[in-house]
Scaffold this active site. Structure first.
Site, PDB file in Angstrom:
ATOM      1  CG  HIS A   1      35.856 -15.239  -0.811  1.00  0.00           C
ATOM      2  ND1 HIS A   1      35.814 -15.993   0.802  1.00  0.00           N
ATOM      3  CD2 HIS A   1      35.175 -15.683  -1.727  1.00  0.00           C
ATOM      4  CE1 HIS A   1      34.383 -16.637   0.757  1.00  0.00           C
ATOM      5  NE2 HIS A   1      34.709 -16.133  -0.627  1.00  0.00           N
TER       6      HIS A   1
ATOM      7  CG  ASP B   1      28.950 -20.488  -4.548  1.00  0.00           C
ATOM      8  OD1 ASP B   1      29.062 -20.659  -2.974  1.00  0.00           O
ATOM      9  OD2 ASP B   1      28.110 -21.180  -4.746  1.00  0.00           O
TER      10      ASP B   1
END
Length: 515
Positions: free
Chosen positions: A339, A343
């Site tokens: 991750h 975003d």
């Protein structure tokens, strides 16, 4: 006693680390090593133990072996058992090597300088830690494979003359997920889905195939946003579909991922672009305090450059030699666990699936498998697959909340994202790709064949603009081939009863002839 040893190896137990065993048995291999050395690693999905009966069986994520399989109750015994019967768990091995130091492994090599298991462990110690043991190069011994290819998927491999082994690991020390062979994965690989797809479209006319490809591409783009709970305007969906259509043309590295993030985010006024500069997690916030309630904690931002370099190296090397779907699963799910961005991670994660499949020529030219739309249909199974690792990882990440409602990770977690068992992810992705070939691609080409035939027949009967023809066809599909009273009274009130009946007959006959 080995350096770093904290407690004796366990005897027979009925519960191991909160996990029930199918019967009272003695943990061995990785289970014994994790327990005895108190290794802070995700517990493997499947563990091994020695049962009291002369019966080998699998139950409740345990492989139960017989008393004759009992290894020596020491470090060498359990390590040898793990390599022989359990394959490689690189996270466990690296944590163990750090805990015990170099001498126990060097002693094992000195005691059995030609032994295949000792030389494999020697290689793995130096490969994982980047530390050279005080040992001369091996002079004898048949070259041994580092990965047992009958147990886990591997690549061709280069010879290491120092250890007299063949390094067939599917990655580098910076990023190397492992995938176990299962009956399902072996069957999928043997089936040759890429060849099936090419055979399937070989008889589809070029214009029909082009329209099919365009629809599936747009469908995948829209579904990828919907998975994230977004409903963006059509132009943004189309822009992202264009990006997916170009997947595989450029190698993956940090610059390319950041370029893709800028495209997928669009309006970045409230989003930090580029690698995160603070912690990250997936989950909720407490409604009263705003404190984070994580379901998954992302890699530390300090580790992101090296982890992304590991992904890029995997894309350039191992991904070129593994089965394309296996490589796509390892790369894409590895990315989403890391991750790296504030975003856009989910959509980039699914883009990476397309990237590997296209780069390897798995897709027929010009065609994108609508993997995201299948994932959307199987969203619960998708979340279960993601949680297959996140749930085991989360208890090992030490964190504290920040005053911005984020998390600050307090321990070294980088290896958790470098080495994970991607078997469930590979099985899930294969199921998704197979469904696109078995269902979605034939269904879309069949739909267009029916629509084209219907359009020709109706236009010969009535002069009707394409917009109304589309609506007419959609109404018939939604109402089992009948025009509803509402449609007859409103949009198609100009049709006579005879015309409406004839249109319904045309639709039914075409459906029957093409079905």
């Amino acid at each position: 006693m080995e350096q770093g040893r904290r407690k004796p190896f366990s005897g027979a137990v009925s519960i191991f680390h909160g996990r029930w065993m199918p019967e009272t048995a003695i943990p061995v291999g990785y289970a014994a090593l994790i327990d005895a050395f108190e290794l802070p690693v995700p517990v493997p999905i499947n563990l091994s133990a020695i049962g009291p009966r002369h019966k080998v069986y699998e139950a409740e994520s345990w492989n139960i072996y017989t008393p004759r399989h009992q290894p020596g109750n020491d470090l060498a015994g359990h390590l040898t058992f793990a390599l022989r019967y359990e394959g490689l768990d690189l996270a466990v091995l690296k944590a163990l090597f750090r805990k015990i130091g170099p001498e126990p492994i060097a002693d094992m090599v000195r005691a059995a300088p030609t032994g295949a298991y000792a030389r494999r462990l020697w290689f793995l110690y130096e490969w994982l830690l980047g530390i050279r043991l005080d040992l001369p190069d091996a002079a004898q011994g048949t070259y041994a494979l580092v990965v047992d290819p009958d147990r886990q998927f591997a690549v061709g491999g280069a010879s290491s003359t120092r250890h007299r082994v063949k390094n067939n690991l599917p990655g580098t020390p910076a990023f190397c997920p492992m995938i176990f062979r299962t009956p399902a994965l072996d069957a999928f690989v043997a089936r040759g889905l890429g060849d099936e797809a090419r055979q399937l479209i070989a008889e589809v006319p070029a214009d029909l195939l082009a329209r099919t490809a365009a629809f599936l591409l747009l469908k995948d783009s829209r579904s990828s946003f919907q998975i994230e709970g977004e409903d963006p305007p059509q132009d943004r969906i189309q822009r992202w579909s264009q990006v997916i259509g170009e997947a595989g043309r450029r190698p993956i590295d940090r610059a390319e991922l950041e370029r893709l993030q800028r495209i997928v985010i669009g309006d970045a006024r409230f989003v930090h672009l580029g690698l995160r500069v603070e912690g990250g997690f997936i989950g909720e916030h407490d409604r009263l305090s705003g404190a984070p309630i994580p379901d998954h904690i992302s890699a530390r931002h300090e580790d992101l450059p090296s982890l992304i370099d590991g992904l890029a190296s995997f894309d350039r090397s191992a991904a070129q030699h593994l089965d394309p779907v296996l490589a796509a699963a390892a790369l894409a799910f590895g990315f989403v666990y890391i991750h790296p961005f504030e975003d856009g991670n989910g959509r980039l994660h699914r883009y990476l699936i397309h990237h590997v499949l296209a780069e390897r020529g798995f897709n027929p030219p010009g065609l994108v498998f609508p993997v995201s739309s299948v994932i959307l249909d199987r969203i619960d199974a998708y979340r279960t697959v993601l949680e297959s690792y996140s749930r085991r990882l989360l208890p090992l990440v030490h964190w504290q909340p920040t005053d911005r409602g984020n998390v600050a990770v307090l321990n070294d977690t980088a290896d958790f994202y470098r080495y994970f068992d991607a078997t469930p992810h590979a099985e899930f992705l294969f199921e998704c790709v197979a469904r696109t070939i078995d269902v979605d691609l034939p269904a879309e080409t069949a739909f267009l064949r029916i629509y084209d035939a219907f359009k020709i027949e109706v236009q010969q009967m009535i002069d009707m603009p394409d917009r109304l023809l589309d609506l007419l066809f959609r109404f018939l599909r939604q109402n089992e081939g009948r025009l509803s009273k509402r449609a007859r009274d409103k949009e198609f009130s100009a049709l006579s009863d005879a015309e409406a009946a004839r249109i319904e007959t045309i639709y039914a006959e075409i459906r029957q002839s093409t079905g």
